[in-house]
Scaffold this active site. Sequence first.
Site, short mmCIF file in Angstrom:
data_model
loop_
_atom_site.label_atom_id
_atom_site.label_comp_id
_atom_site.label_asym_id
_atom_site.label_seq_id
_atom_site.Cartn_x
_atom_site.Cartn_y
_atom_site.Cartn_z
N LYS A 18 35.21 27.40 47.45
CA LYS A 18 34.07 28.45 47.62
C LYS A 18 33.53 28.68 45.87
CE LYS A 18 35.00 32.50 48.95
NZ LYS A 18 34.57 33.60 48.09
N ARG A 92 33.83 41.08 54.18
CA ARG A 92 35.20 40.50 54.76
C ARG A 92 35.54 41.00 56.00
NH1 ARG A 92 36.71 39.29 49.05
NH2 ARG A 92 38.66 38.64 48.75
N ARG A 126 47.54 22.79 41.85
CA ARG A 126 46.59 23.49 41.02
C ARG A 126 47.28 24.26 40.00
NH1 ARG A 126 43.06 28.07 44.34
NH2 ARG A 126 44.80 29.22 44.49
N ARG A 159 50.76 29.22 40.18
CA ARG A 159 50.96 30.61 40.77
C ARG A 159 51.95 30.56 41.65
NH1 ARG A 159 45.11 32.91 42.50
NH2 ARG A 159 46.31 33.02 44.33
N ARG A 170 48.30 32.66 54.11
CA ARG A 170 47.08 33.20 53.65
C ARG A 170 46.19 32.64 54.46
NH1 ARG A 170 47.65 32.04 47.50
NH2 ARG A 170 45.40 31.85 47.62
P1 AMP Z 1 38.48 38.10 45.32
O1 AMP Z 1 38.07 37.61 43.87
O2 AMP Z 1 37.24 37.90 46.25
O3 AMP Z 1 39.83 37.58 46.06
O4 AMP Z 1 38.58 39.65 45.19
C1 AMP Z 1 39.60 40.21 44.64
C2 AMP Z 1 40.22 41.36 45.39
O5 AMP Z 1 39.19 42.54 45.47
C3 AMP Z 1 40.67 41.02 46.76
O6 AMP Z 1 42.00 41.01 46.77
C4 AMP Z 1 40.37 42.67 47.43
O7 AMP Z 1 41.55 43.40 46.93
C5 AMP Z 1 39.22 43.13 46.46
N1 AMP Z 1 38.07 42.73 47.55
C6 AMP Z 1 36.89 42.03 46.95
N2 AMP Z 1 35.81 41.97 47.91
C7 AMP Z 1 36.39 42.84 48.72
C8 AMP Z 1 35.78 42.94 50.19
N3 AMP Z 1 34.69 42.62 50.48
N4 AMP Z 1 36.47 44.05 50.97
C9 AMP Z 1 37.39 44.50 50.55
N5 AMP Z 1 38.18 44.18 49.31
C10 AMP Z 1 37.69 43.17 48.50
#
Ligand code: AMP
Length: 224
Positions: A18, A92, A126, A159, A170
């Site tokens: 993505k 999400r 990775r 990681r 996941r």
């Molecule tokens: P990401 O980089 O998209 O994985 O986002 C990092 C963290 O931010 C996630 O693990 C969530 O804790 C929070 N987060 C990002 N986008 C959302 C969303 N749309 N809804 C809820 N939590 C979010």
Amino acid sequence: MSSVVFKSLILGAPASGKGTISSRIIQNFNLQHISSGDKLRQNIQKKTEVGNEAERYIKDGKLVPDDIMIKFISSEIKKVPNQMWLLDGFPRTVSQAEALWKVEKLDLAINLVVPFQVIINRVKDRWIHLPSGRVYNVGFNAPKVPGKDDVTGEPLVQREDDKPEVVLKRLELYKQMTKPVIEFYKDKNILKDFHGETSDEIWPKVLESLTFYLPFKSQTNNNN
Ligand code: AMP
């Protein structure tokens, strides 16, 4: 298209490519990239009110509650009025999708579909540069010097949660959570699936689809 100003979002499992596809879209088209994760991290760094609040959840590996996220992303969208954008990481949940739809009708939901086994194999290889978040993959996107970041020369790490069994968990969680969101956009007739095993395989399909809606940023820069 439902609007003159093109509005889109991208959905894809962890490590589905993505990030790669999003950055290629941004390189090629005049879209604002609104990544919820990036925006939250910026706010955490700046110690804003929403940043402080979100940090509590993110630190525990939890999703930030819908009401906070909806308010936050709505205000980020308002910062770029009359501009085209690509949302990434939001929505999400169905509540987030519904709330967003009330504020903005979208034109396209890009859904990246990569077989789980392919993702699991990829993640095994990775390596990450933690300070910048740059990601390398042994095999198809290797660092110039093994184990070192291309830009800074600093060491790369693997990681803990890139282990196959953790990744599978996941991915299953992602599927379960995203299914209703995908259904939501299917019902709105804006969902488009893009299948493939690598970003290089998926990208031409995304590119072709987007050129249907959008002019290129530059006609000479559409291959990477
Ligand atoms: P990401 O980089 O998209 O994985 O986002 C990092 C963290 O931010 C996630 O693990 C969530 O804790 C929070 N987060 C990002 N986008 C959302 C969303 N749309 N809804 C809820 N939590 C979010």
